[in-house]
Design a protein around this motif. Structure first.
Motif, PDB file in Angstrom:
ATOM      1  N   SER A 102       0.677  -1.231   0.053  1.00  0.00           N
ATOM      2  CA  SER A 102       0.053  -0.078   0.238  1.00  0.00           C
ATOM      3  C   SER A 102       0.910   1.360   0.237  1.00  0.00           C
ATOM      4  CB  SER A 102      -0.761   0.123   1.387  1.00  0.00           C
ATOM      5  OG  SER A 102      -1.627   1.368   1.376  1.00  0.00           O
ATOM      6  N   PRO A 103       0.511   2.329  -0.980  1.00  0.00           N
ATOM      7  CA  PRO A 103       1.148   3.552  -0.939  1.00  0.00           C
ATOM      8  C   PRO A 103       1.399   4.038   0.506  1.00  0.00           C
ATOM      9  CG  PRO A 103      -0.229   3.523  -2.630  1.00  0.00           C
ATOM     10  CD  PRO A 103      -0.649   2.240  -1.685  1.00  0.00           C
ATOM     11  N   LEU A 104       0.314   3.856   1.350  1.00  0.00           N
ATOM     12  CA  LEU A 104       0.391   4.580   2.767  1.00  0.00           C
ATOM     13  C   LEU A 104       1.453   4.043   3.622  1.00  0.00           C
ATOM     14  CD1 LEU A 104      -3.537   3.901   3.747  1.00  0.00           C
ATOM     15  CD2 LEU A 104      -2.279   6.162   3.362  1.00  0.00           C
ATOM     16  N   VAL A 105       2.043   2.911   3.466  1.00  0.00           N
ATOM     17  CA  VAL A 105       3.217   2.355   4.286  1.00  0.00           C
ATOM     18  C   VAL A 105       4.390   2.759   3.794  1.00  0.00           C
ATOM     19  CG1 VAL A 105       1.691   0.398   5.025  1.00  0.00           C
ATOM     20  CG2 VAL A 105       3.200   0.033   3.176  1.00  0.00           C
ATOM     21  N   LEU A 106       4.561   3.494   2.571  1.00  0.00           N
ATOM     22  CA  LEU A 106       5.768   3.653   2.044  1.00  0.00           C
ATOM     23  C   LEU A 106       6.392   5.077   2.755  1.00  0.00           C
ATOM     24  CD1 LEU A 106       5.082   3.501  -1.882  1.00  0.00           C
ATOM     25  CD2 LEU A 106       6.034   1.780  -0.308  1.00  0.00           C
ATOM     26  N   ASP A 107       7.632   4.902   3.179  1.00  0.00           N
ATOM     27  CA  ASP A 107       8.569   5.867   3.930  1.00  0.00           C
ATOM     28  C   ASP A 107       9.626   6.586   3.222  1.00  0.00           C
ATOM     29  OD1 ASP A 107       8.657   7.699   5.892  1.00  0.00           O
ATOM     30  OD2 ASP A 107       9.590   6.293   7.391  1.00  0.00           O
ATOM     31  N   LYS A 108      10.657   6.631   3.686  1.00  0.00           N
ATOM     32  CA  LYS A 108      11.940   7.200   2.827  1.00  0.00           C
ATOM     33  C   LYS A 108      12.388   6.256   2.011  1.00  0.00           C
ATOM     34  CE  LYS A 108      13.103   9.864   7.366  1.00  0.00           C
ATOM     35  NZ  LYS A 108      14.265   9.811   8.194  1.00  0.00           N
ATOM     36  N   VAL A 109      13.073   7.132   1.021  1.00  0.00           N
ATOM     37  CA  VAL A 109      13.296   6.254  -0.040  1.00  0.00           C
ATOM     38  C   VAL A 109      15.003   6.379  -0.367  1.00  0.00           C
ATOM     39  CG1 VAL A 109      12.642   8.045  -1.869  1.00  0.00           C
ATOM     40  CG2 VAL A 109      13.017   5.771  -2.715  1.00  0.00           C
ATOM     41  N   TYR A 110      15.712   5.515  -0.867  1.00  0.00           N
ATOM     42  CA  TYR A 110      17.139   5.453  -1.112  1.00  0.00           C
ATOM     43  C   TYR A 110      17.465   4.851  -2.329  1.00  0.00           C
ATOM     44  CZ  TYR A 110      17.008   6.289   3.876  1.00  0.00           C
ATOM     45  OH  TYR A 110      16.685   6.574   5.359  1.00  0.00           O
ATOM     46  N   TYR A 111      18.535   5.382  -3.066  1.00  0.00           N
ATOM     47  CA  TYR A 111      19.243   4.695  -4.228  1.00  0.00           C
ATOM     48  C   TYR A 111      20.276   3.783  -3.761  1.00  0.00           C
ATOM     49  CZ  TYR A 111      16.966   8.371  -7.126  1.00  0.00           C
ATOM     50  OH  TYR A 111      15.849   8.970  -7.555  1.00  0.00           O
ATOM     51  N   LEU A 112      20.392   2.665  -4.336  1.00  0.00           N
ATOM     52  CA  LEU A 112      21.629   1.772  -4.182  1.00  0.00           C
ATOM     53  C   LEU A 112      22.452   1.730  -5.683  1.00  0.00           C
ATOM     54  CD1 LEU A 112      19.732  -1.402  -2.777  1.00  0.00           C
ATOM     55  CD2 LEU A 112      20.624   0.177  -1.436  1.00  0.00           C
ATOM     56  N   GLU A 113      23.741   2.033  -5.159  1.00  0.00           N
ATOM     57  CA  GLU A 113      24.880   2.170  -6.194  1.00  0.00           C
ATOM     58  C   GLU A 113      25.625   0.964  -5.879  1.00  0.00           C
ATOM     59  OE1 GLU A 113      28.393   5.046  -7.657  1.00  0.00           O
ATOM     60  OE2 GLU A 113      27.829   4.800  -5.624  1.00  0.00           O
ATOM     61  N   PRO A 114      25.770  -0.054  -7.029  1.00  0.00           N
ATOM     62  CA  PRO A 114      26.712  -1.121  -6.871  1.00  0.00           C
ATOM     63  C   PRO A 114      28.204  -0.914  -6.947  1.00  0.00           C
ATOM     64  CG  PRO A 114      25.862  -1.067  -9.071  1.00  0.00           C
ATOM     65  CD  PRO A 114      25.459   0.242  -8.326  1.00  0.00           C
ATOM     66  N   ASP A 115      29.170  -1.672  -6.312  1.00  0.00           N
ATOM     67  CA  ASP A 115      30.392  -1.606  -6.391  1.00  0.00           C
ATOM     68  C   ASP A 115      30.594  -1.973  -7.946  1.00  0.00           C
ATOM     69  OD1 ASP A 115      30.920  -0.974  -3.955  1.00  0.00           O
ATOM     70  OD2 ASP A 115      31.742  -2.792  -3.144  1.00  0.00           O
ATOM     71  N   LYS A 116      31.966  -1.630  -8.274  1.00  0.00           N
ATOM     72  CA  LYS A 116      32.308  -1.974  -9.957  1.00  0.00           C
ATOM     73  C   LYS A 116      32.465  -3.310  -9.880  1.00  0.00           C
ATOM     74  CE  LYS A 116      34.838   2.398 -10.872  1.00  0.00           C
ATOM     75  NZ  LYS A 116      36.297   2.944 -11.185  1.00  0.00           N
ATOM     76  N   ALA A 117      32.791  -4.028  -8.877  1.00  0.00           N
ATOM     77  CA  ALA A 117      32.789  -5.547  -9.220  1.00  0.00           C
ATOM     78  C   ALA A 117      31.349  -6.276  -9.186  1.00  0.00           C
ATOM     79  CB  ALA A 117      33.701  -6.287  -8.155  1.00  0.00           C
ATOM     80  N   ALA A 118      30.395  -5.589  -8.676  1.00  0.00           N
ATOM     81  CA  ALA A 118      29.277  -6.344  -8.644  1.00  0.00           C
ATOM     82  C   ALA A 118      27.964  -5.790  -9.493  1.00  0.00           C
ATOM     83  CB  ALA A 118      28.770  -6.073  -7.262  1.00  0.00           C
ATOM     84  N   ILE A 119      28.504  -5.156 -10.665  1.00  0.00           N
ATOM     85  CA  ILE A 119      27.401  -4.562 -11.649  1.00  0.00           C
ATOM     86  C   ILE A 119      26.481  -5.658 -11.987  1.00  0.00           C
ATOM     87  CG2 ILE A 119      27.264  -3.535 -13.853  1.00  0.00           C
ATOM     88  CD1 ILE A 119      29.808  -1.846 -13.216  1.00  0.00           C
ATOM     89  N   LYS A 120      27.304  -7.007 -12.456  1.00  0.00           N
ATOM     90  CA  LYS A 120      26.370  -8.144 -13.195  1.00  0.00           C
ATOM     91  C   LYS A 120      25.400  -8.568 -12.287  1.00  0.00           C
ATOM     92  CE  LYS A 120      26.949 -12.512 -15.627  1.00  0.00           C
ATOM     93  NZ  LYS A 120      28.036 -13.320 -16.125  1.00  0.00           N
ATOM     94  N   PRO A 121      25.678  -8.941 -10.926  1.00  0.00           N
ATOM     95  CA  PRO A 121      24.495  -9.430 -10.029  1.00  0.00           C
ATOM     96  C   PRO A 121      23.578  -8.356  -9.618  1.00  0.00           C
ATOM     97  CG  PRO A 121      26.537  -9.305  -8.769  1.00  0.00           C
ATOM     98  CD  PRO A 121      27.028  -9.150 -10.075  1.00  0.00           C
ATOM     99  N   TYR A 122      24.242  -6.897  -9.692  1.00  0.00           N
ATOM    100  CA  TYR A 122      22.933  -5.870  -9.524  1.00  0.00           C
ATOM    101  C   TYR A 122      22.175  -5.811 -10.586  1.00  0.00           C
ATOM    102  CZ  TYR A 122      21.758  -0.953  -8.827  1.00  0.00           C
ATOM    103  OH  TYR A 122      21.021   0.214  -8.660  1.00  0.00           O
ATOM    104  N   ALA A 123      22.687  -5.833 -12.014  1.00  0.00           N
ATOM    105  CA  ALA A 123      21.729  -6.111 -12.941  1.00  0.00           C
ATOM    106  C   ALA A 123      20.909  -7.267 -13.110  1.00  0.00           C
ATOM    107  CB  ALA A 123      22.476  -6.084 -14.333  1.00  0.00           C
ATOM    108  N   LEU A 124      21.362  -8.340 -12.527  1.00  0.00           N
ATOM    109  CA  LEU A 124      20.514  -9.492 -12.466  1.00  0.00           C
ATOM    110  C   LEU A 124      19.394  -9.454 -11.498  1.00  0.00           C
ATOM    111  CD1 LEU A 124      20.180 -12.691 -12.900  1.00  0.00           C
ATOM    112  CD2 LEU A 124      21.706 -13.001 -11.112  1.00  0.00           C
ATOM    113  N   LEU A 125      19.404  -8.745 -10.453  1.00  0.00           N
ATOM    114  CA  LEU A 125      18.507  -8.565  -9.451  1.00  0.00           C
ATOM    115  C   LEU A 125      17.385  -7.378 -10.298  1.00  0.00           C
ATOM    116  CD1 LEU A 125      16.943  -8.818  -6.841  1.00  0.00           C
ATOM    117  CD2 LEU A 125      18.732  -7.020  -5.873  1.00  0.00           C
ATOM    118  N   ARG A 126      18.030  -6.397 -10.821  1.00  0.00           N
ATOM    119  CA  ARG A 126      17.360  -5.419 -11.345  1.00  0.00           C
ATOM    120  C   ARG A 126      16.373  -6.105 -12.645  1.00  0.00           C
ATOM    121  NH1 ARG A 126      20.763  -1.412 -14.204  1.00  0.00           N
ATOM    122  NH2 ARG A 126      20.937  -3.133 -15.625  1.00  0.00           N
ATOM    123  N   SER A 127      16.885  -6.874 -13.306  1.00  0.00           N
ATOM    124  CA  SER A 127      16.118  -7.541 -14.314  1.00  0.00           C
ATOM    125  C   SER A 127      15.088  -8.521 -13.893  1.00  0.00           C
ATOM    126  CB  SER A 127      16.887  -8.217 -15.457  1.00  0.00           C
ATOM    127  OG  SER A 127      17.655  -9.266 -14.793  1.00  0.00           O
TER     128      SER A 127
END
Length: 263
Positions: A102-127
């Motif tokens: 529910s939109p009512l329970v949403l609070d603060k929002v943050y961005y996650l930046e991956p380490d250079k060595a973790a771009i592939k698993p980051y992209a995997l989770l994103r997709s």
């Protein structure tokens, strides 16, 4: 932007090292309380409400007020025993349909930046999130407090949004809504026509904070007209330094006392 947290997202046996950044910033107009005659800032003293005496920074403790108005003083030792977490892990609990959050329970929002060595698993989770249409429900400790959050995709970035606890969302208990109100077919059709006539895509750039703009224009006009006060910076800076030194000294004394050393 400056990272406020560094850790890793873990789902299954996959770990994705990431850094956490605040995704939003507050642009609300901020006013200071000042003396109308000379523009000097108003300062407040720490005074006990019971005896009216000034209280040193080192004598200030945390208090929890009950619903009955009783005050319970909590010491540093009390707080040290609380279940705080120092984990640097964003642990995925499960993947759920996005519409279940529910939109009512949403609070603060943050961005996650991956380490250079973790771009592939980051992209995997994103997709995986994009293709499934789901969000990841996670637990994370931000500033030692464990909270529940969701991971979702925002453009090409993973965003983490903390959730409010169930008891933090109020129930819309309005007796007036219990009364029956019959809507005619003609009224329903007219409302549908109105919705259709105002339908379109959301464009955030089409909206501006008119109040903020007006305040800035007012301030600029006063500056241009010479309506400005120059408070004595030296006095204010010296007062702040004294308070800071007192706070540092109190902290040192408290640390020595905790170790059993002479203060």
């Amino acid at each position: 932007m400056r990272a406020i947290w560094k850790g890793a997202v873990s789902f299954g046996l996959v770990n994705v090292p990431v850094r956490l950044y605040s995704a939003t910033e507050n642009h609300d107009v901020q006013f200071r309380q000042v003396h109308a005659e000379d523009g000097g800032r108003i300062k407040y003293q720490r005074v006990c409400s019971l005896d009216g005496e000034k209280v040193a920074y080192s004598d200030i403790a945390k208090g929890y007020e009950t619903e009955e108005g009783q005050m319970v003083v909590l010491t540093d030792a009390d707080l040290a025993e609380l279940p705080l977490s120092t984990s640097k892990e964003i642990a995925v609990d499960r993947f759920v349909p996005a519409e279940q959050i529910s939109p009512l329970v949403l609070d603060k929002v943050y961005y996650l930046e991956p380490d250079k060595a973790a771009i592939k698993p980051y992209a995997l989770l994103r997709s995986a999130l994009e293709e499934s249409g789901r969000v990841a429900v996670v637990t994370v400790a931000i500033r030692t407090r464990v909270t529940v959050a969701v991971l979702r995709v925002h453009e090409d970035t993973l965003a983490l949004q903390t959730l409010l606890w169930p008891d933090e969302v109020r129930e819309p208990d309005f007796a007036v809504l219990a009364e029956k109100s019959e809507v005619t077919d003609a009224e329903q059709a007219m409302a549908a026509m109105l919705v259709e006539s105002l339908s379109g895509d959301f464009d955030p750039s089409a909206y501006e904070d008119e109040y903020e703009q007006a305040v800035k224009q007012l301030v600029e006009a006063k500056l241009a007209g010479g309506e400005i006060h120059e408070p004595e910076a030296e006095k204010e800076e010296s007062a702040e330094v004294v308070d800071l030194l007192a706070a540092l000294q109190a902290s040192v004394d408290r640390a020595k006392k905790a170790r059993g050393e002479a203060v």
